[in-house]
Design an enzyme around this catalytic site. Structure first.
Site, PDB file in Angstrom:
ATOM      1  N   GLU A  22       0.806  -1.218   0.000  1.00  0.00           N
ATOM      2  CA  GLU A  22       0.000   0.000   0.000  1.00  0.00           C
ATOM      3  C   GLU A  22       0.844   1.274   0.000  1.00  0.00           C
ATOM      4  OE1 GLU A  22      -3.949  -1.840   2.175  1.00  0.00           O
ATOM      5  OE2 GLU A  22      -2.270  -1.286   3.437  1.00  0.00           O
ATOM      6  N   GLY A  88     -12.756  -3.517   2.125  1.00  0.00           N
ATOM      7  CA  GLY A  88     -13.832  -4.391   1.653  1.00  0.00           C
ATOM      8  C   GLY A  88     -15.068  -3.550   1.352  1.00  0.00           C
ATOM      9  N   MET A 178      -9.376  -1.559   8.543  1.00  0.00           N
ATOM     10  CA  MET A 178      -8.949  -1.962   9.888  1.00  0.00           C
ATOM     11  C   MET A 178      -8.131  -0.883  10.607  1.00  0.00           C
ATOM     12  SD  MET A 178      -8.173  -6.015   9.166  1.00  0.00           S
ATOM     13  CE  MET A 178      -8.010  -6.415  10.896  1.00  0.00           C
ATOM     14  N   GLU A 179      -8.077   0.331  10.019  1.00  0.00           N
ATOM     15  CA  GLU A 179      -7.253   1.391  10.638  1.00  0.00           C
ATOM     16  C   GLU A 179      -7.905   2.781  10.618  1.00  0.00           C
ATOM     17  OE1 GLU A 179      -5.976  -0.403   7.929  1.00  0.00           O
ATOM     18  OE2 GLU A 179      -4.958  -1.911   9.160  1.00  0.00           O
ATOM     19  N   ASP A 202     -12.155  -6.214  -2.188  1.00  0.00           N
ATOM     20  CA  ASP A 202     -13.060  -7.364  -2.047  1.00  0.00           C
ATOM     21  C   ASP A 202     -14.424  -6.859  -1.598  1.00  0.00           C
ATOM     22  OD1 ASP A 202     -13.303  -7.724   1.113  1.00  0.00           O
ATOM     23  OD2 ASP A 202     -11.245  -7.138   0.651  1.00  0.00           O
TER      24      ASP A 202
END
Ligand code: ADE
Length: 236
Positions: A22, A88, A178-179, A202
């Site tokens: 990333e 996602g 997630m962050e 996804d």
């Protein structure tokens, strides 16, 4: 001994991503000034099209993201924090490779319903949805993005890789990461402008693990042009 970045320097943007894929393209584009280590994090100081930045891999999850964000706020003069990486999709219109410029960010796994609080509401504070800096959002949405679809959206954050959207509370989420909310919360408390930008890898469903692995190397760098243009054109 304290590392040299403890000396406050000219204001810079901090650009974070959770994984190598990333941030590696951004690092390759940097005119590198110096590279430093702090507690296992590598800090890449340099200029991106003559804009001064620091690029760093946070690692995965809210604790790592909070830790490095607060440390860099304490040690450096920051113009703002930008977080990039994959996510996602929750909204049905979003497909792998599309880009979400996060306008509102919330902890989807923050649950104090037992005490009567709404999902995401951090008890005894006014914090629930965190707002990205409007100027950074505008600069990101105005950037040319090639073939990718780019739209504003709401990002939900949790310390979990979501493989079943039905577990998510009804928060109007467009995508999950997630962050994001961790960085958003730390920056909000410190009054530092921030932007969360996410590329869909996804659909946060039963195929998410396979799609994530296939699409991470394919799309993780897709936000690079937008990030370059954002730091170049913002008035911050
Ligand atoms: N990042 C990329 N895909 C994700 C997912 N399905 N859940 C959480 N974070 C993600």
């Amino acid at each position: 001994m304290k590392p040299s970045h403890h000396i406050k320097s000219t204001p810079r943007f901090l650009i974070l991503g959770a994984m190598d894929e990333e941030i590696q393209e951004l690092i390759a584009l940097l005119q590198l000034e110096k590279q430093e280590q702090w507690c296992g994090f590598t800090l890449y100081w340099g200029t991106l099209d003559s804009v001064e930045v620091i690029v760093c891999k946070s690692g995965i999850g809210k604790v790592f993201a909070s830790l490095i964000t607060q440390h860099m706020i304490d040690c450096c003069e920051l113009r703002g924090v930008l977080f990039t990486g994959v996510a996602g999709a929750v909204a049905p219109d979003l497909k792998p490779g599309d880009i979400v410029v996060g306008t509102r960010i919330i902890h989807h796994d923050f649950d104090v319903a037992g005490l009567g609080f709404e999902p995401g509401h951090i008890p005894f504070t006014d914090y629930r949805y965190f707002e990205s800096d409007p100027g950074l959002v505008e600069a990101a949405l105005n950037a040319k993005a090639g073939l990718a679809l780019v739209r504003a959206g709401c990002v939900g954050t949790g310390d979990q890789f979501v493989t079943d959207k039905s577990i998510l509370p009804d928060l109007g989420l467009d995508c999950v990461d997630m962050e994001g909310a961790a960085v958003a919360q730390v920056c909000t408390v410190n009054r530092i402008p921030f932007l969360i930008i996410r590329i869909i890898s996804d659909s946060a469903d039963g195929s998410a693990n396979v799609d994530f692995s296939t699409n991470l190397p394919k799309y993780a760098h897709r936000s690079v042009g937008i990030l370059q243009s954002t730091v170049q054109h913002t008035k911050l």
